[in-house]
Design a protein around this motif. Sequence first.
Motif, PDB file in Angstrom:
ATOM      1  N   LYS A   4       0.831  -1.207   0.000  1.00 38.04           N
ATOM      2  CA  LYS A   4       0.000   0.000   0.000  1.00 38.04           C
ATOM      3  C   LYS A   4       0.867   1.258   0.000  1.00 38.04           C
ATOM      4  O   LYS A   4       0.627   2.199  -0.758  1.00 38.04           O
ATOM      5  CB  LYS A   4      -0.919  -0.009   1.215  1.00 38.04           C
ATOM      6  CG  LYS A   4      -1.902   1.129   1.245  1.00 38.04           C
ATOM      7  CD  LYS A   4      -2.857   0.984   2.414  1.00 38.04           C
ATOM      8  CE  LYS A   4      -3.885   2.084   2.412  1.00 38.04           C
ATOM      9  NZ  LYS A   4      -4.848   1.933   3.509  1.00 38.04           N
ATOM     10  N   SER A  22      -5.808   0.393  -1.870  1.00 38.92           N
ATOM     11  CA  SER A  22      -6.630   1.135  -0.908  1.00 38.92           C
ATOM     12  C   SER A  22      -8.098   0.724  -0.985  1.00 38.92           C
ATOM     13  O   SER A  22      -8.863   0.982  -0.063  1.00 38.92           O
ATOM     14  CB  SER A  22      -6.484   2.638  -1.139  1.00 38.92           C
ATOM     15  OG  SER A  22      -6.995   2.988  -2.411  1.00 38.92           O
ATOM     16  N   LEU A  23      -8.501   0.066  -2.054  1.00 39.36           N
ATOM     17  CA  LEU A  23      -9.882  -0.399  -2.189  1.00 39.36           C
ATOM     18  C   LEU A  23     -10.099  -1.768  -1.552  1.00 39.36           C
ATOM     19  O   LEU A  23     -11.231  -2.212  -1.417  1.00 39.36           O
ATOM     20  CB  LEU A  23     -10.262  -0.469  -3.675  1.00 39.36           C
ATOM     21  CG  LEU A  23     -10.102   0.823  -4.472  1.00 39.36           C
ATOM     22  CD1 LEU A  23     -10.389   0.564  -5.952  1.00 39.36           C
ATOM     23  CD2 LEU A  23     -11.012   1.902  -3.923  1.00 39.36           C
ATOM     24  N   CYS A  24      -9.023  -2.429  -1.176  1.00 39.57           N
ATOM     25  CA  CYS A  24      -9.107  -3.785  -0.619  1.00 39.57           C
ATOM     26  C   CYS A  24      -9.009  -3.750   0.900  1.00 39.57           C
ATOM     27  O   CYS A  24      -8.414  -2.861   1.484  1.00 39.57           O
ATOM     28  CB  CYS A  24      -7.967  -4.642  -1.159  1.00 39.57           C
ATOM     29  SG  CYS A  24      -7.934  -4.773  -2.935  1.00 39.57           S
ATOM     30  N   GLU A  25      -9.591  -4.774   1.505  1.00 40.41           N
ATOM     31  CA  GLU A  25      -9.464  -4.949   2.946  1.00 40.41           C
ATOM     32  C   GLU A  25      -8.566  -6.148   3.204  1.00 40.41           C
ATOM     33  O   GLU A  25      -8.619  -7.147   2.486  1.00 40.41           O
ATOM     34  CB  GLU A  25     -10.829  -5.191   3.588  1.00 40.41           C
ATOM     35  CG  GLU A  25     -11.740  -3.982   3.571  1.00 40.41           C
ATOM     36  CD  GLU A  25     -13.057  -4.256   4.281  1.00 40.41           C
ATOM     37  OE1 GLU A  25     -13.096  -5.149   5.144  1.00 40.41           O
ATOM     38  OE2 GLU A  25     -14.035  -3.576   3.952  1.00 40.41           O
ATOM     39  N   LEU A  26      -7.747  -6.038   4.221  1.00 35.97           N
ATOM     40  CA  LEU A  26      -6.887  -7.152   4.572  1.00 35.97           C
ATOM     41  C   LEU A  26      -7.699  -8.240   5.254  1.00 35.97           C
ATOM     42  O   LEU A  26      -8.521  -7.958   6.131  1.00 35.97           O
ATOM     43  CB  LEU A  26      -5.772  -6.692   5.518  1.00 35.97           C
ATOM     44  CG  LEU A  26      -4.727  -5.764   4.928  1.00 35.97           C
ATOM     45  CD1 LEU A  26      -3.779  -5.294   6.023  1.00 35.97           C
ATOM     46  CD2 LEU A  26      -3.954  -6.474   3.833  1.00 35.97           C
ATOM     47  N   PRO A  27      -7.490  -9.498   4.872  1.00 32.84           N
ATOM     48  CA  PRO A  27      -8.205 -10.581   5.541  1.00 32.84           C
ATOM     49  C   PRO A  27      -7.650 -10.796   6.949  1.00 32.84           C
ATOM     50  O   PRO A  27      -6.491 -10.486   7.235  1.00 32.84           O
ATOM     51  CB  PRO A  27      -7.912 -11.797   4.662  1.00 32.84           C
ATOM     52  CG  PRO A  27      -6.643 -11.479   3.984  1.00 32.84           C
ATOM     53  CD  PRO A  27      -6.622  -9.987   3.813  1.00 32.84           C
ATOM     54  N   LYS A  28      -8.493 -11.295   7.803  1.00 33.60           N
ATOM     55  CA  LYS A  28      -8.055 -11.612   9.168  1.00 33.60           C
ATOM     56  C   LYS A  28      -7.215 -12.878   9.108  1.00 33.60           C
ATOM     57  O   LYS A  28      -7.561 -13.839   8.425  1.00 33.60           O
ATOM     58  CB  LYS A  28      -9.261 -11.844  10.091  1.00 33.60           C
ATOM     59  CG  LYS A  28     -10.130 -10.619  10.268  1.00 33.60           C
ATOM     60  CD  LYS A  28      -9.416  -9.585  11.092  1.00 33.60           C
ATOM     61  CE  LYS A  28     -10.294  -8.360  11.263  1.00 33.60           C
ATOM     62  NZ  LYS A  28      -9.588  -7.239  11.775  1.00 33.60           N
TER      63      LYS A  28
END
Length: 75
Positions: A4, A22-28
């Motif tokens: 990022k 920036s459009l993606c979310e990090l997986p847990k």
Amino acid sequence: MILKRAITTAQARDKVKRNAVSLCELPKGKPGPPSKSLTLTQNEAVLKATEQARTVALGIRVAVATHRHPNGGAA
């Protein structure tokens, strides 16, 4: 996080038009197996043991090279 930051820098330098990260979310993350790493105390013990072993090995090499017994007497 590193990706990022790299793309944000590239965007600031007009190397890319859009930062898709920036459009993606990090997986847990999932919990993994317990660590098999040595503790600080264990690491220090290993380092101390190898240092002593190297000192003994060096003493033996010097004794062989000078034809002397490692305990101080002549061979």
